[in-house]
Design a protein around this motif. Structure first.
Motif, mmCIF file in Angstrom:
data_model
loop_
_atom_site.group_PDB
_atom_site.id
_atom_site.type_symbol
_atom_site.label_atom_id
_atom_site.label_comp_id
_atom_site.label_asym_id
_atom_site.label_seq_id
_atom_site.Cartn_x
_atom_site.Cartn_y
_atom_site.Cartn_z
ATOM 1 N N PRO A 209 0.788 -1.231 0.000
ATOM 2 C CA PRO A 209 0.000 0.000 0.000
ATOM 3 C C PRO A 209 0.820 1.282 0.000
ATOM 4 O O PRO A 209 0.391 2.288 -0.568
ATOM 5 C CB PRO A 209 -0.846 -0.110 1.271
ATOM 6 C CG PRO A 209 -0.110 -1.076 2.143
ATOM 7 C CD PRO A 209 0.549 -2.041 1.208
ATOM 8 N N LEU A 210 1.989 1.280 0.623
ATOM 9 C CA LEU A 210 2.760 2.521 0.701
ATOM 10 C C LEU A 210 3.185 2.987 -0.685
ATOM 11 O O LEU A 210 3.110 4.182 -1.006
ATOM 12 C CB LEU A 210 3.984 2.344 1.602
ATOM 13 C CG LEU A 210 4.802 3.609 1.850
ATOM 14 C CD1 LEU A 210 3.939 4.706 2.468
ATOM 15 C CD2 LEU A 210 5.999 3.298 2.742
ATOM 16 N N ALA A 211 3.624 2.054 -1.535
ATOM 17 C CA ALA A 211 4.046 2.426 -2.883
ATOM 18 C C ALA A 211 2.884 3.019 -3.673
ATOM 19 O O ALA A 211 3.050 3.996 -4.416
ATOM 20 C CB ALA A 211 4.605 1.208 -3.609
ATOM 21 N N VAL A 212 1.684 2.445 -3.520
ATOM 22 C CA VAL A 212 0.512 2.949 -4.233
ATOM 23 C C VAL A 212 0.157 4.348 -3.738
ATOM 24 O O VAL A 212 -0.127 5.260 -4.520
ATOM 25 C CB VAL A 212 -0.678 1.985 -4.071
ATOM 26 C CG1 VAL A 212 -1.949 2.568 -4.686
ATOM 27 C CG2 VAL A 212 -0.352 0.632 -4.714
ATOM 28 N N ARG A 213 0.186 4.541 -2.432
ATOM 29 C CA ARG A 213 -0.159 5.855 -1.867
ATOM 30 C C ARG A 213 0.837 6.926 -2.299
ATOM 31 O O ARG A 213 0.445 8.041 -2.660
ATOM 32 C CB ARG A 213 -0.198 5.773 -0.340
ATOM 33 C CG ARG A 213 -1.318 4.926 0.209
ATOM 34 C CD ARG A 213 -1.391 5.040 1.716
ATOM 35 N NE ARG A 213 -2.361 4.116 2.273
ATOM 36 C CZ ARG A 213 -2.846 4.204 3.497
ATOM 37 N NH1 ARG A 213 -2.425 5.172 4.297
ATOM 38 N NH2 ARG A 213 -3.739 3.332 3.947
ATOM 39 N N VAL A 214 2.111 6.581 -2.244
ATOM 40 C CA VAL A 214 3.125 7.553 -2.637
ATOM 41 C C VAL A 214 3.003 7.869 -4.124
ATOM 42 O O VAL A 214 3.103 9.030 -4.539
ATOM 43 C CB VAL A 214 4.536 7.051 -2.284
ATOM 44 C CG1 VAL A 214 5.611 7.940 -2.901
ATOM 45 C CG2 VAL A 214 4.717 6.999 -0.764
#
Length: 256
Positions: A209-214
């Motif tokens: 999820p962090l990669a998608v959010r960033v």
């Protein structure tokens, strides 16, 4: 805390994916002030706290429309009060900004007509899928207004020429043209649209999820300019005889 929804229905068809369905089919999912408040408030919860499990959102409409745009009866209630108009327009922009700023990807699944605010909601979303019957338009000029959010965001997505074409003419474009100009990324048979949107949301939800959010945050990092000026310009248009006459004519044609 969960947001109480009266203008939307919420389902979770697979882990990490929420489908928000606009639930005013008798009004072609027209947008009124409770609609804008609910959209703003629920979008701000996704990806945080009790909603941390939500990794992607699908927005769609019930019945034969995605959304016909702003509720014309609400427009009539704003007549003659520029301060109320400004407050309303800020709420509108806050709702569309909440879609842009939502921590997780938002996919618009456009079924049927997307007029006015319906097209603006598509512009605010991260990805747009559409059914074969979908049609898009800015109908605001037909009632003496301009698409306040769309006139600012449109050039980023469509370019200036297509934004002017839509915002100044009030004409519809079908889904094939919408795909060619970059408003729509995928076209599907109407009966398969929501399933395909959920599949795409599921792909996004399955990634770390962090990669998608960033990734979303960086693409949307320069999306704040121009709206203060649009509020003022649109508020002035609300206070014109052209707009009032057009609203009266529209409501009279419906027997209101």
């Amino acid at each position: 805390m969960a947001v109480e929804l009266t203008r939307f229905e919420r389902t979770e068809p697979r882990p990490g994916v929420v489908v928000l369905t606009m639930a005013r089919p008798e009004k072609l999912n027209a947008m009124d002030q409770p609609w804008f408040r609910e959209l703003r408030d629920v979008m701000e919860t996704f990806g945080h706290g009790d909603e941390d499990h939500v990794r992607a959102v699908v927005l769609t409409g019930s019945g034969r429309a995605f959304s016909a745009g702003g509720d014309i009866d609400m427009f009539a209630g704003l007549d003659g009060d520029v301060a109320r108009v400004r407050s309303h327009l800020r709420l509108v922009y806050d709702a569309f900004h909440a879609v842009e700023r939502c921590a997780v990807p938002v996919i618009a699944a456009v079924n049927g007509i997307a007029y006015g605010g319906g097209t603006e909601l598509a512009l605010a979303s991260d990805v747009v899928l559409a059914g074969e019957s979908a049609r898009f338009a800015f109908k605001e000029p037909t009632v003496g207004l301009m698409p306040g959010y769309g006139i600012v965001r449109g050039p980023d997505v469509l370019g200036r020429h297509w934004t002017r074409y839509l915002a100044l003419s009030g004409r519809d474009v079908d889904v094939a043209r919408a795909e060619r100009i970059g408003l729509v990324q995928e076209v599907h048979p109407d009966g398969e649209l929501c399933e395909r949107a959920v599949e795409l949301a599921g792909d996004m939800a399955a990634h770390p999820p962090l990669a998608v959010r960033v990734g979303k945050a960086f693409v949307n990092r320069d999306t704040a300019g121009g709206f203060a000026e649009s509020v003022e310009a649109t508020a002035l248009l609300f206070d014109t005889d052209d707009h009032r006459d057009a609203v009266r004519t529209f409501r009279a044609a419906r027997g209101r």
